[in-house]
Scaffold this motif. Sequence first.
Motif, PDB file in Angstrom:
ATOM      1  N   GLU A  31       0.831  -1.006  -0.163  1.00  0.00           N
ATOM      2  CA  GLU A  31       0.404   0.034  -0.190  1.00  0.00           C
ATOM      3  C   GLU A  31       0.676   1.238  -0.055  1.00  0.00           C
ATOM      4  N   LEU A  32       1.960   1.219   0.778  1.00  0.00           N
ATOM      5  CA  LEU A  32       2.985   2.354   0.896  1.00  0.00           C
ATOM      6  C   LEU A  32       3.633   2.603  -0.660  1.00  0.00           C
ATOM      7  N   THR A  33       3.837   1.514  -1.224  1.00  0.00           N
ATOM      8  CA  THR A  33       4.501   1.600  -2.591  1.00  0.00           C
ATOM      9  C   THR A  33       3.443   2.142  -3.540  1.00  0.00           C
ATOM     10  N   GLU A  34       2.348   1.737  -3.553  1.00  0.00           N
ATOM     11  CA  GLU A  34       1.270   2.098  -4.250  1.00  0.00           C
ATOM     12  C   GLU A  34       1.339   3.754  -4.258  1.00  0.00           C
ATOM     13  N   TRP A  35       1.114   4.265  -2.924  1.00  0.00           N
ATOM     14  CA  TRP A  35       0.936   5.552  -2.501  1.00  0.00           C
ATOM     15  C   TRP A  35       2.176   6.396  -3.313  1.00  0.00           C
ATOM     16  N   VAL A  36       3.515   6.105  -3.089  1.00  0.00           N
ATOM     17  CA  VAL A  36       4.456   6.879  -3.436  1.00  0.00           C
ATOM     18  C   VAL A  36       4.497   6.762  -5.092  1.00  0.00           C
ATOM     19  N   THR A  37       4.341   5.743  -5.683  1.00  0.00           N
ATOM     20  CA  THR A  37       4.259   5.911  -7.104  1.00  0.00           C
ATOM     21  C   THR A  37       3.060   6.755  -7.565  1.00  0.00           C
ATOM     22  N   ALA A  38       1.927   6.666  -6.845  1.00  0.00           N
ATOM     23  CA  ALA A  38       0.871   7.663  -7.142  1.00  0.00           C
ATOM     24  C   ALA A  38       1.333   9.140  -7.057  1.00  0.00           C
ATOM     25  N   GLN A  39       2.130   9.369  -6.252  1.00  0.00           N
ATOM     26  CA  GLN A  39       2.959  10.661  -6.253  1.00  0.00           C
ATOM     27  C   GLN A  39       3.931  11.100  -7.179  1.00  0.00           C
ATOM     28  N   GLY A  40       4.115  10.134  -8.190  1.00  0.00           N
ATOM     29  CA  GLY A  40       5.140  10.365  -9.257  1.00  0.00           C
ATOM     30  C   GLY A  40       6.706   9.712  -8.637  1.00  0.00           C
ATOM     31  N   PRO A  42       9.613   6.722  -7.592  1.00  0.00           N
ATOM     32  CA  PRO A  42      10.000   5.407  -7.830  1.00  0.00           C
ATOM     33  C   PRO A  42       9.421   4.380  -6.811  1.00  0.00           C
ATOM     34  N   LYS A  43       9.441   2.992  -7.172  1.00  0.00           N
ATOM     35  CA  LYS A  43       8.848   2.101  -6.453  1.00  0.00           C
ATOM     36  C   LYS A  43       9.704   1.915  -5.009  1.00  0.00           C
ATOM     37  N   TYR A  44      11.004   2.047  -5.244  1.00  0.00           N
ATOM     38  CA  TYR A  44      11.816   1.753  -3.977  1.00  0.00           C
ATOM     39  C   TYR A  44      11.611   2.679  -2.831  1.00  0.00           C
ATOM     40  N   ARG A  45      10.936   3.918  -3.233  1.00  0.00           N
ATOM     41  CA  ARG A  45      10.595   4.732  -2.178  1.00  0.00           C
ATOM     42  C   ARG A  45       9.530   4.256  -1.106  1.00  0.00           C
ATOM     43  N   GLY A  46       8.749   3.364  -1.488  1.00  0.00           N
ATOM     44  CA  GLY A  46       7.879   2.548  -0.534  1.00  0.00           C
ATOM     45  C   GLY A  46       8.567   1.818   0.255  1.00  0.00           C
ATOM     46  N   LYS A  47       9.602   1.026  -0.098  1.00  0.00           N
ATOM     47  CA  LYS A  47      10.437   0.402   1.004  1.00  0.00           C
ATOM     48  C   LYS A  47      10.853   1.310   2.155  1.00  0.00           C
ATOM     49  N   GLN A  48      11.626   2.486   1.637  1.00  0.00           N
ATOM     50  CA  GLN A  48      12.212   3.377   2.492  1.00  0.00           C
ATOM     51  C   GLN A  48      11.015   3.847   3.301  1.00  0.00           C
ATOM     52  N   LEU A  49      10.058   4.225   2.851  1.00  0.00           N
ATOM     53  CA  LEU A  49       8.929   4.761   3.673  1.00  0.00           C
ATOM     54  C   LEU A  49       8.496   3.807   4.699  1.00  0.00           C
ATOM     55  N   ILE A  64      12.085  11.993   7.336  1.00  0.00           N
ATOM     56  CA  ILE A  64      12.707  11.039   6.435  1.00  0.00           C
ATOM     57  C   ILE A  64      13.595  11.600   5.503  1.00  0.00           C
ATOM     58  N   THR A  65      14.940  11.622   5.935  1.00  0.00           N
ATOM     59  CA  THR A  65      15.789  12.406   5.024  1.00  0.00           C
ATOM     60  C   THR A  65      16.394  11.654   4.026  1.00  0.00           C
ATOM     61  N   VAL A  66      16.069  10.674   3.603  1.00  0.00           N
ATOM     62  CA  VAL A  66      16.211   9.786   2.530  1.00  0.00           C
ATOM     63  C   VAL A  66      15.471  10.383   1.252  1.00  0.00           C
ATOM     64  N   PHE A  67      14.454  11.174   1.597  1.00  0.00           N
ATOM     65  CA  PHE A  67      13.537  11.930   0.555  1.00  0.00           C
ATOM     66  C   PHE A  67      14.189  13.141   0.218  1.00  0.00           C
ATOM     67  N   SER A  68      13.964  13.652  -0.838  1.00  0.00           N
ATOM     68  CA  SER A  68      14.408  14.984  -1.269  1.00  0.00           C
ATOM     69  C   SER A  68      13.602  16.127  -0.732  1.00  0.00           C
ATOM     70  N   LYS A  69      14.454  16.951  -0.297  1.00  0.00           N
ATOM     71  CA  LYS A  69      13.709  18.123   0.466  1.00  0.00           C
ATOM     72  C   LYS A  69      12.435  18.694  -0.192  1.00  0.00           C
ATOM     73  N   ALA A  70      12.714  18.718  -1.736  1.00  0.00           N
ATOM     74  CA  ALA A  70      11.523  19.274  -2.318  1.00  0.00           C
ATOM     75  C   ALA A  70      10.370  18.282  -2.376  1.00  0.00           C
ATOM     76  N   TRP A  71      10.485  17.107  -2.432  1.00  0.00           N
ATOM     77  CA  TRP A  71       9.237  16.180  -2.241  1.00  0.00           C
ATOM     78  C   TRP A  71       8.753  16.129  -0.615  1.00  0.00           C
ATOM     79  N   ARG A  72       9.563  16.151   0.314  1.00  0.00           N
ATOM     80  CA  ARG A  72       9.146  16.704   1.571  1.00  0.00           C
ATOM     81  C   ARG A  72       8.332  17.631   2.003  1.00  0.00           C
TER      82      ARG A  72
END
Length: 358
Positions: A31-40, A42-49, A64-72
């Motif tokens: 579900e988290l992977t589906e959510w991050v991909t819906a935000q444009g 990549p899928k691996y962000r789901g595992k990080q989240l 969550i510092t592995v995410f870019s400042k812009a996306w955060r």
Amino acid sequence: MPARLVPDSPAIASASPSLASSPLLGKSLDELTEWVTAQGQPKYRGKQLHQWIYERYARSLSDITVFSKAWRAEIADVPIGRSQLHFRSVSPDGTVKYLLKLTDGHIIEAVGIPTAKRLTVCVSSQVGCPMACDFCATGKGGFLRNLETHEIVDQVLTVQDDFGRRVSNIVFMGMGEPLLNSKNVVKAVRSLNQDIGIGQRSITVSTVGIPGQIRRLAEEHLQVTLAVSLHASNQALRETLIPSARKYPFTDLIEECYEYVNITGRRVTFEYILLAGLNDLPHHATELAEMVGGFQSHVNLIPYNPISEVDYQRPSDAQIQAFVHELEKRHVAVSVRYSRGLEKDAACGQLRAQKLAS
């Protein structure tokens, strides 16, 4: 470093209201992977989240510092779903009681119970409780609402984070009647199992019995332990202690427990609070044995834990052992549970959403 026990960061207004979402806590990896991909993303962000929520106890997406400042900044208004620590007290035996403040301001309780080998969390499933059992402090405060899935899972993460060790066991024996909130309780059980890694056989769901709901729980095909709060050996006595018993005859409850065993293959635990002179006499043990004997079951005797509103008494050790003896000679599996956290009103039947002296 993982975030520690601090209040949630205030939500930052987002320029994109369409990104507003239900809390992320309680959602699976898929579900988290589906959510991050819906935000444009990549899928691996789901595992990080997933890792940051369930393993690093992130309280805000800003953590969550592995995410870019812009996306955060873009998703800053999306809540993870963590509660605020309102109050914390520690009993001499190491049991820790937590008052947790939800986003709507309501207060719930969770209890961490450590031993050398285990860390058990007693979780709440409702704000208050509608069952109004006469010997229970929670029922004296009335009922406000069901807890959402993320509010249940949050309690376990709070305790695990605070103790700095993995939780091994969960008991749904805090505030509320779990089977009046079955949808969210079942979702929480699956999340606790799949996302946090707690075995379903290490999870206990307690109920006073809601018509039809034990059968429905069995049909979920979980491997949890079902604990049914009897607290009486006959219908008339049960009605004086548990008002809802008037609508659920003792024999119907036991029949539904039989069905649970047949469907799941799991034994039922019967909880029985011993109240001196009221339900702890030899003939009560005989009646109880007649009701619960003959199928996969276990009786868990709990000496009464006092609350201020009523004057029930805790039986003596001799009375407790006499009751145990009566059950054992009728071949009923039985044990006695002495509750932890008694000094801080964190024991079974004592939970209420108020501060206590530290």
